[in-house]
Design an enzyme around this catalytic site. Structure first.
Site, PDB file in Angstrom:
ATOM      1  CB  SER A  38      -0.862  -0.014   1.279  1.00 45.02           C
ATOM      2  OG  SER A  38      -1.491   1.232   1.478  1.00 45.02           O
ATOM      3  CE1 TYR A  83      -5.114  -1.783   4.513  1.00 40.68           C
ATOM      4  CE2 TYR A  83      -3.898   0.265   4.202  1.00 40.68           C
ATOM      5  CZ  TYR A  83      -4.523  -0.848   3.671  1.00 40.68           C
ATOM      6  OH  TYR A  83      -4.550  -1.039   2.313  1.00 40.68           O
TER       7      TYR A  83
HETATM    8  P1  NAP Z   1     -11.764  -5.145  -0.989  1.00 44.38           P
HETATM    9  O1  NAP Z   1     -12.642  -5.137  -2.183  1.00 44.38           O
HETATM   10  O2  NAP Z   1     -12.338  -4.882   0.345  1.00 44.38           O
HETATM   11  O3  NAP Z   1     -10.975  -6.524  -0.993  1.00 44.38           O
HETATM   12  C1  NAP Z   1     -10.515  -7.179   0.146  1.00 44.38           C
HETATM   13  C2  NAP Z   1     -10.688  -8.663  -0.079  1.00 44.38           C
HETATM   14  O4  NAP Z   1     -10.153  -9.373   1.063  1.00 44.38           O
HETATM   15  C3  NAP Z   1     -12.161  -9.043  -0.199  1.00 44.38           C
HETATM   16  O5  NAP Z   1     -12.342  -9.912  -1.299  1.00 44.38           O
HETATM   17  C4  NAP Z   1     -12.458  -9.743   1.121  1.00 44.38           C
HETATM   18  O6  NAP Z   1     -13.468 -10.717   1.011  1.00 44.38           O
HETATM   19  C5  NAP Z   1     -11.101 -10.364   1.435  1.00 44.38           C
HETATM   20  N1  NAP Z   1     -11.034 -10.692   2.864  1.00 44.38           N
HETATM   21  C6  NAP Z   1     -11.303  -9.868   3.899  1.00 44.38           C
HETATM   22  N2  NAP Z   1     -11.221 -10.529   5.060  1.00 44.38           N
HETATM   23  C7  NAP Z   1     -10.895 -11.806   4.746  1.00 44.38           C
HETATM   24  C8  NAP Z   1     -10.714 -12.980   5.510  1.00 44.38           C
HETATM   25  N3  NAP Z   1     -10.840 -12.978   6.848  1.00 44.38           N
HETATM   26  N4  NAP Z   1     -10.415 -14.134   4.866  1.00 44.38           N
HETATM   27  C9  NAP Z   1     -10.313 -14.162   3.511  1.00 44.38           C
HETATM   28  N5  NAP Z   1     -10.485 -13.083   2.732  1.00 44.38           N
HETATM   29  C10 NAP Z   1     -10.783 -11.921   3.351  1.00 44.38           C
HETATM   30  O7  NAP Z   1     -10.629  -4.045  -1.169  1.00 44.38           O
HETATM   31  P2  NAP Z   1      -9.376  -3.971  -2.162  1.00 44.38           P
HETATM   32  O8  NAP Z   1      -9.042  -2.547  -2.260  1.00 44.38           O
HETATM   33  O9  NAP Z   1      -9.600  -4.745  -3.400  1.00 44.38           O
HETATM   34  O10 NAP Z   1      -8.245  -4.660  -1.282  1.00 44.38           O
HETATM   35  C11 NAP Z   1      -7.361  -5.647  -1.778  1.00 44.38           C
HETATM   36  C12 NAP Z   1      -5.966  -5.406  -1.219  1.00 44.38           C
HETATM   37  O11 NAP Z   1      -5.466  -4.178  -1.748  1.00 44.38           O
HETATM   38  C13 NAP Z   1      -5.921  -5.276   0.297  1.00 44.38           C
HETATM   39  O12 NAP Z   1      -4.772  -5.934   0.808  1.00 44.38           O
HETATM   40  C14 NAP Z   1      -5.802  -3.778   0.496  1.00 44.38           C
HETATM   41  O13 NAP Z   1      -5.202  -3.458   1.703  1.00 44.38           O
HETATM   42  C15 NAP Z   1      -4.942  -3.418  -0.688  1.00 44.38           C
HETATM   43  N6  NAP Z   1      -4.932  -2.008  -1.051  1.00 44.38           N
HETATM   44  C16 NAP Z   1      -6.054  -1.383  -1.494  1.00 44.38           C
HETATM   45  C17 NAP Z   1      -5.974  -0.034  -1.857  1.00 44.38           C
HETATM   46  C18 NAP Z   1      -7.158   0.730  -2.383  1.00 44.38           C
HETATM   47  O14 NAP Z   1      -7.037   1.944  -2.585  1.00 44.38           O
HETATM   48  N7  NAP Z   1      -8.286   0.100  -2.619  1.00 44.38           N
HETATM   49  C19 NAP Z   1      -4.770   0.668  -1.748  1.00 44.38           C
HETATM   50  C20 NAP Z   1      -3.660  -0.011  -1.291  1.00 44.38           C
HETATM   51  C21 NAP Z   1      -3.745  -1.337  -0.949  1.00 44.38           C
HETATM   52  P3  NAP Z   1     -15.005 -10.304   1.395  1.00 44.38           P
HETATM   53  O15 NAP Z   1     -15.335  -9.095   0.577  1.00 44.38           O
HETATM   54  O16 NAP Z   1     -15.776 -11.522   1.005  1.00 44.38           O
HETATM   55  O17 NAP Z   1     -14.994 -10.022   2.870  1.00 44.38           O
END
Ligand code: NAP
Length: 254
Positions: A146, A159
């Protein structure tokens, strides 16, 4: 050997992507499938239908796995039959959670949950799946970091701590495994339109100040991460080790 375009192909490879139900994990799963990989979609709720359908639409193949990554002490047992059945060439540790609260009031259980999902589960998955990669002398691990692997963020101490740890773990594993044919790298997404950022996108002031700082002039889309993931999963990145590839529309350089 001189470079060939098919170095980017993932035909014949098997990839496991965590957090494949939504957002960045879904986009990376589709990207890897489009590049030819068979994708093991890891979720923790039985509703990965949207990702499955999108992969079917491009003629890709997948299996679905359900493991709750917050229950770290159950992961090894649940992974066992999957590792026995599939030779996993690519592991994308994408699943992650965020919890917002000022540090003085920060809920301790939430601290533990964030660290368990974002860091502890990544180590267990990398250890269990990386073991086979090291034995076979080839494999790719990509951890999703991130901008908060470099910056402090606001109201998200767990986080931020977890994402700094993701980069440390990436470098530690890369150092150990680079000489054994396994490349461990990370991708640091910028501000991407997913569930993870819904709260700050709904905050008019935050949304405006974030947008003004992004040189590309827009929030990222989950699809913006797919190319970087294909590259780091492929033969084209064979000499890239312990790197954090920032995909942020220019935010960090500003
Ligand atoms: P997201 O749509 O909320 O994706 C997170 C995923 O993790 C979801 O599919 C969720 O499944 C899964 N998850 C959560 N808790 C879990 C558990 N206990 N066991 C298994 N799976 C679990 O958000 P995203 O932005 O795509 O996030 C993906 C990654 O990118 C994360 O590591 C996040 O920190 C990183 N990231 C995102 C951003 C951004 O701007 N969006 C920036 C930097 C880094 P459910 O939905 O079914 O709970």
């Amino acid at each position: 050997m001189t470079f060939q375009l098919d170095y980017f192909s993932l035909k014949g490879k098997t990839a496991l992507v965590t957090g494949a139900r939504t957002g960045i994990g879904q986009a990376i799963s589709i990207g890897l499938a489009a590049a030819g990989a068979h994708v093991l979609l890891l979720g923790h709720r039985d509703n990965l239908q949207e990702t499955q359908t999108k992969i079917e639409e491009i003629g890709g193949t997948y299996d679905t796995i359900l493991i709750d990554l917050s229950k770290v002490d159950t992961i090894r047992e649940k992974l066992k039959p999957i590792i026995e059945k599939h030779e996993i060439d690519i592991l994308v540790n994408n699943a992650g959670v965020i919890y917002r609260e000022p540090a003085v009031d920060f809920n301790e259980q939430e601290w533990m949950r964030v660290i368990d999902v974002n860091v502890n589960s990544i180590f267990v998955l990398s250890q269990e799946i990386g073991r086979g990669m090291v034995e076979r002398g080839s494999g790719k691990i990509i951890n999703i970091a991130s901008l908060l692997s470099f910056q402090g963020g606001i109201f998200v101490p767990a986080y931020t701590a977890s994402k700094h740890a993701v980069v440390g773990l990436t470098k530690a594993l890369a150092n150990e495994w680079a000489g054994k044919g396994v490349q461990v790298n990370a991708i640091a997404p910028g501000y991407i339109e997913t569930n993870n950022t819904e709260a700050i996108r709904n905050d008019e002031q935050r949304n405006k100040s974030i947008l003004e700082r992004i040189p590309a002039g827009r929030w990222g889309e989950a699809d913006d991460l797919a190319g970087a993931a294909v590259f780091l999963s492929s033969k084209a990145s064979e000499y890239v080790n312990g790197h954090v590839l920032v995909v942020d529309g220019g935010w960090l350089g500003r």
